[in-house]
Design an enzyme around this catalytic site. Sequence first.
Site, PDB file in Angstrom:
ATOM      1  N   ARG A  23       0.541  -1.606   0.055  1.00 29.14           N
ATOM      2  CA  ARG A  23       0.068  -0.411  -0.053  1.00 29.14           C
ATOM      3  C   ARG A  23       0.879   0.929   0.151  1.00 29.14           C
ATOM      4  O   ARG A  23       0.466   2.408   0.540  1.00 29.14           O
ATOM      5  CB  ARG A  23      -1.213   0.055   0.692  1.00 29.14           C
ATOM      6  CG  ARG A  23      -2.059  -1.635   1.044  1.00 29.14           C
ATOM      7  CD  ARG A  23      -2.762  -1.701   0.310  1.00 29.14           C
ATOM      8  NE  ARG A  23      -3.562  -0.445   1.155  1.00 29.14           N
ATOM      9  CZ  ARG A  23      -5.191  -0.946   1.593  1.00 29.14           C
ATOM     10  NH1 ARG A  23      -4.622  -1.937   2.159  1.00 29.14           N
ATOM     11  NH2 ARG A  23      -5.620   0.324   1.378  1.00 29.14           N
ATOM     12  N   ARG A  27      -2.414   7.541   1.959  1.00 31.33           N
ATOM     13  CA  ARG A  27      -3.449   8.729   2.738  1.00 31.33           C
ATOM     14  C   ARG A  27      -1.737   8.995   2.710  1.00 31.33           C
ATOM     15  O   ARG A  27      -2.359  10.715   3.965  1.00 31.33           O
ATOM     16  CB  ARG A  27      -4.415   7.938   3.138  1.00 31.33           C
ATOM     17  CG  ARG A  27      -5.489   8.230   2.475  1.00 31.33           C
ATOM     18  CD  ARG A  27      -7.071   7.870   3.033  1.00 31.33           C
ATOM     19  NE  ARG A  27      -6.590   6.042   3.388  1.00 31.33           N
ATOM     20  CZ  ARG A  27      -7.402   5.461   4.178  1.00 31.33           C
ATOM     21  NH1 ARG A  27      -8.737   6.072   5.395  1.00 31.33           N
ATOM     22  NH2 ARG A  27      -7.067   4.456   4.934  1.00 31.33           N
ATOM     23  N   ARG A  36      -6.702  13.290  -3.878  1.00 37.17           N
ATOM     24  CA  ARG A  36      -8.074  12.395  -3.526  1.00 37.17           C
ATOM     25  C   ARG A  36      -8.520  13.086  -2.579  1.00 37.17           C
ATOM     26  O   ARG A  36     -10.213  13.280  -3.454  1.00 37.17           O
ATOM     27  CB  ARG A  36      -7.531  11.548  -2.152  1.00 37.17           C
ATOM     28  CG  ARG A  36      -7.960  10.620  -2.570  1.00 37.17           C
ATOM     29  CD  ARG A  36      -8.726   9.343  -2.967  1.00 37.17           C
ATOM     30  NE  ARG A  36      -9.660   8.855  -2.136  1.00 37.17           N
ATOM     31  CZ  ARG A  36     -10.447   9.302  -1.139  1.00 37.17           C
ATOM     32  NH1 ARG A  36     -10.688  10.726  -2.257  1.00 37.17           N
ATOM     33  NH2 ARG A  36     -11.218   8.931  -0.781  1.00 37.17           N
ATOM     34  N   ASP A  72      -8.392  -1.322  -6.798  1.00 35.50           N
ATOM     35  CA  ASP A  72      -7.434  -1.962  -5.746  1.00 35.50           C
ATOM     36  C   ASP A  72      -8.398  -3.253  -5.297  1.00 35.50           C
ATOM     37  O   ASP A  72      -8.368  -3.719  -6.386  1.00 35.50           O
ATOM     38  CB  ASP A  72      -9.322  -1.465  -4.992  1.00 35.50           C
ATOM     39  CG  ASP A  72      -9.153  -1.656  -3.421  1.00 35.50           C
ATOM     40  OD1 ASP A  72      -8.581  -1.396  -2.302  1.00 35.50           O
ATOM     41  OD2 ASP A  72     -10.480  -2.781  -3.181  1.00 35.50           O
ATOM     42  N   TYR A 147     -15.602 -10.248   1.824  1.00 33.19           N
ATOM     43  CA  TYR A 147     -16.280  -9.108   1.655  1.00 33.19           C
ATOM     44  C   TYR A 147     -18.023  -9.415   0.318  1.00 33.19           C
ATOM     45  O   TYR A 147     -18.977  -8.558   1.332  1.00 33.19           O
ATOM     46  CB  TYR A 147     -15.333  -7.968   0.668  1.00 33.19           C
ATOM     47  CG  TYR A 147     -14.488  -7.402   1.461  1.00 33.19           C
ATOM     48  CD1 TYR A 147     -14.718  -6.030   2.311  1.00 33.19           C
ATOM     49  CD2 TYR A 147     -13.388  -7.794   1.040  1.00 33.19           C
ATOM     50  CE1 TYR A 147     -14.110  -5.652   3.691  1.00 33.19           C
ATOM     51  CE2 TYR A 147     -12.116  -6.998   1.748  1.00 33.19           C
ATOM     52  CZ  TYR A 147     -11.850  -5.537   2.432  1.00 33.19           C
ATOM     53  OH  TYR A 147     -11.360  -5.102   3.700  1.00 33.19           O
TER      54      TYR A 147
HETATM   55  O1  CP3 Z   1      -0.192  -0.566  -2.678  1.00 32.21           O
HETATM   56  C1  CP3 Z   1      -1.038  -0.403  -3.006  1.00 32.21           C
HETATM   57  O2  CP3 Z   1      -0.154   1.537  -2.872  1.00 32.21           O
HETATM   58  C2  CP3 Z   1      -1.510   0.322  -4.623  1.00 32.21           C
HETATM   59  C3  CP3 Z   1      -3.271   0.430  -4.141  1.00 32.21           C
HETATM   60  C4  CP3 Z   1      -3.757  -0.832  -2.602  1.00 32.21           C
HETATM   61  C5  CP3 Z   1      -4.650  -0.569  -2.438  1.00 32.21           C
HETATM   62  N1  CP3 Z   1      -5.742  -0.829  -1.818  1.00 32.21           N
HETATM   63  C6  CP3 Z   1      -5.987   1.049  -2.664  1.00 32.21           C
HETATM   64  C7  CP3 Z   1      -7.107   1.620  -1.373  1.00 32.21           C
HETATM   65  C8  CP3 Z   1      -4.513  -2.367  -2.756  1.00 32.21           C
HETATM   66  C9  CP3 Z   1      -2.570  -3.520  -3.439  1.00 32.21           C
HETATM   67  C10 CP3 Z   1      -5.158  -2.549  -2.219  1.00 32.21           C
HETATM   68  C11 CP3 Z   1      -5.159  -3.911  -1.811  1.00 32.21           C
HETATM   69  C12 CP3 Z   1      -5.988  -4.083  -0.833  1.00 32.21           C
HETATM   70  N2  CP3 Z   1      -7.955  -3.330  -0.516  1.00 32.21           N
HETATM   71  C13 CP3 Z   1      -6.320  -5.257   0.167  1.00 32.21           C
HETATM   72  C14 CP3 Z   1      -5.639  -6.082   0.623  1.00 32.21           C
HETATM   73  C15 CP3 Z   1      -4.860  -5.338   1.014  1.00 32.21           C
HETATM   74  C16 CP3 Z   1      -4.830  -5.026   2.497  1.00 32.21           C
HETATM   75  O3  CP3 Z   1      -3.548  -3.838   2.545  1.00 32.21           O
HETATM   76  O4  CP3 Z   1      -4.728  -6.432   3.043  1.00 32.21           O
HETATM   77  C17 CP3 Z   1      -7.851  -4.891   1.081  1.00 32.21           C
HETATM   78  C18 CP3 Z   1      -7.773  -5.935   2.090  1.00 32.21           C
HETATM   79  C19 CP3 Z   1      -8.096  -4.411   0.201  1.00 32.21           C
HETATM   80  C20 CP3 Z   1      -9.862  -3.789   0.307  1.00 32.21           C
HETATM   81  C21 CP3 Z   1      -9.967  -1.999   0.793  1.00 32.21           C
HETATM   82  N3  CP3 Z   1     -10.127  -0.916   0.301  1.00 32.21           N
HETATM   83  C22 CP3 Z   1      -9.761  -1.472   2.334  1.00 32.21           C
HETATM   84  C23 CP3 Z   1      -9.659  -2.667   3.505  1.00 32.21           C
HETATM   85  C24 CP3 Z   1      -9.971  -0.674   2.244  1.00 32.21           C
HETATM   86  C25 CP3 Z   1      -9.485   0.802   3.384  1.00 32.21           C
HETATM   87  C26 CP3 Z   1      -8.109   1.043   3.351  1.00 32.21           C
HETATM   88  C27 CP3 Z   1      -7.483   1.855   4.831  1.00 32.21           C
HETATM   89  O5  CP3 Z   1      -6.699   2.473   4.195  1.00 32.21           O
HETATM   90  O6  CP3 Z   1      -8.953   2.387   5.410  1.00 32.21           O
HETATM   91  C28 CP3 Z   1      -9.450  -0.135   1.293  1.00 32.21           C
HETATM   92  C29 CP3 Z   1      -9.543   1.567   0.128  1.00 32.21           C
HETATM   93  C30 CP3 Z   1      -8.216   1.213  -0.614  1.00 32.21           C
HETATM   94  N4  CP3 Z   1      -7.410   1.431  -0.831  1.00 32.21           N
HETATM   95  C31 CP3 Z   1      -7.663   2.611   0.101  1.00 32.21           C
HETATM   96  C32 CP3 Z   1      -6.822   3.125  -0.872  1.00 32.21           C
HETATM   97  C33 CP3 Z   1      -5.178   4.083  -1.178  1.00 32.21           C
HETATM   98  C34 CP3 Z   1      -8.423   4.259   0.902  1.00 32.21           C
HETATM   99  C35 CP3 Z   1      -9.094   4.699   0.146  1.00 32.21           C
HETATM  100  C36 CP3 Z   1      -8.844   5.747   0.376  1.00 32.21           C
HETATM  101  O7  CP3 Z   1      -8.138   7.380  -0.709  1.00 32.21           O
HETATM  102  O8  CP3 Z   1      -9.961   7.100   0.573  1.00 32.21           O
END
Ligand code: CP3
Length: 344
Positions: A23, A27, A36, A72, A147
């Site tokens: 990730r 943010r 964003r 995502d 999910y």
């Molecule tokens: O790694 C990277 O830089 C690439 C981007 C990436 C995102 N999500 C962007 C994102 C990757 C590889 C993911 C994978 C992802 N998404 C996973 C597997 C990895 C892990 O952390 O376990 C999971 C479970 C998700 C599901 C998901 N999407 C969640 C739990 C959330 C909220 C996360 C949080 O940080 O609160 C998201 C949204 C999300 N995906 C964000 C980002 C940058 C935050 C969105 C925002 O900007 O509001």
Amino acid sequence: MNDLFLRACRRESVSRTPMWIMRQAGRYLPEYREVRSKVDFRTLCETPELSAKVTLQPLARFDLDAAIVFADIMTPLESMGVSIDFAPGPVIQDPIRDRAAVDQLRIPEKGEIATNTVETVRILSRELESRVPLIGFAGAPLTVAAYLVEGKGSKDFNVFRSFLYRERAAADELLDRLTQVTSRYLQAQIDAGAKAIQLFDSWAGILSARDYESMILPYVQRIFSSLDGCGVPRIYFAQDAAALGTIPARAGADVIGVDWRTDLRDARRLHGDGFAYQGNFDPARLRTNSEVIESEVKRVLESGGGTGHIFNLGHGILPDTPIESVHTLVDAVRRFSSTGEIGS
Ligand code: CP3
């Protein structure tokens, strides 16, 4: 191209331990928050120029050895006909609770899945050609199904686990469809230029080893074996997988991602030298100070054993991580792993 990451995935010798950060675009970066503030997360994921821009942001700040396409794990589901909101985690408008809902899920062709993200991969692989490898990714069937059925994030995914045990035929059909689409989606990213792929199984820890092995593992194996001969390293990151024993090693990946709870030495002892290992600095430790961070980097590098180790966090970087800590981390990994003192 800086090929340290790919060499480490193949367990070849390297001049220092390569690193990237799960990730890494997100943010904790002010420049990400700036983008964003103008577009919502879905639009960001669906606009190739913007996703490409955000993917490159962490590389401009830190000396990282790989990029990961910005999207995502839920992104490909839109092409299966699922409506998803982000708040900030995924929220499913109509959670899947029965066979009829499963039967409505489309199984799109390779060229129809998350076409905007695949286009982003194409743009980035051109742009990064002389810099670092681009990692493509997808969510693992269990994590995505959790999910889809639960409808949102949850600690134990109780609704999903009940569904999995009660609605056996529907659960199998759901996992089968996700497996087909995920295999095609990863192949599409490789066709578009991804140099490695990672399967994120963030909620692997919600099941017992017995249930995971009988109900889930065959699907994960199908995904990885569908990519046999594709020529790119395959990484399997199962979070909270200590109770799963040897299962991660039987998935069919080349690299095993290890979360912060398991010592890298213990992972290597359990699964053997036939894999590279990725991990596993606890992301919460980035909220301490440089002394603590540096000594932990040393410890992680030592437990990683040098050859066949890709330095990473033990899960995604937290949104409240200070940028300074990331600089300390990246500098320490570079410094301590170049001295030749660590590993062999
Ligand atoms: O790694 C990277 O830089 C690439 C981007 C990436 C995102 N999500 C962007 C994102 C990757 C590889 C993911 C994978 C992802 N998404 C996973 C597997 C990895 C892990 O952390 O376990 C999971 C479970 C998700 C599901 C998901 N999407 C969640 C739990 C959330 C909220 C996360 C949080 O940080 O609160 C998201 C949204 C999300 N995906 C964000 C980002 C940058 C935050 C969105 C925002 O900007 O509001």
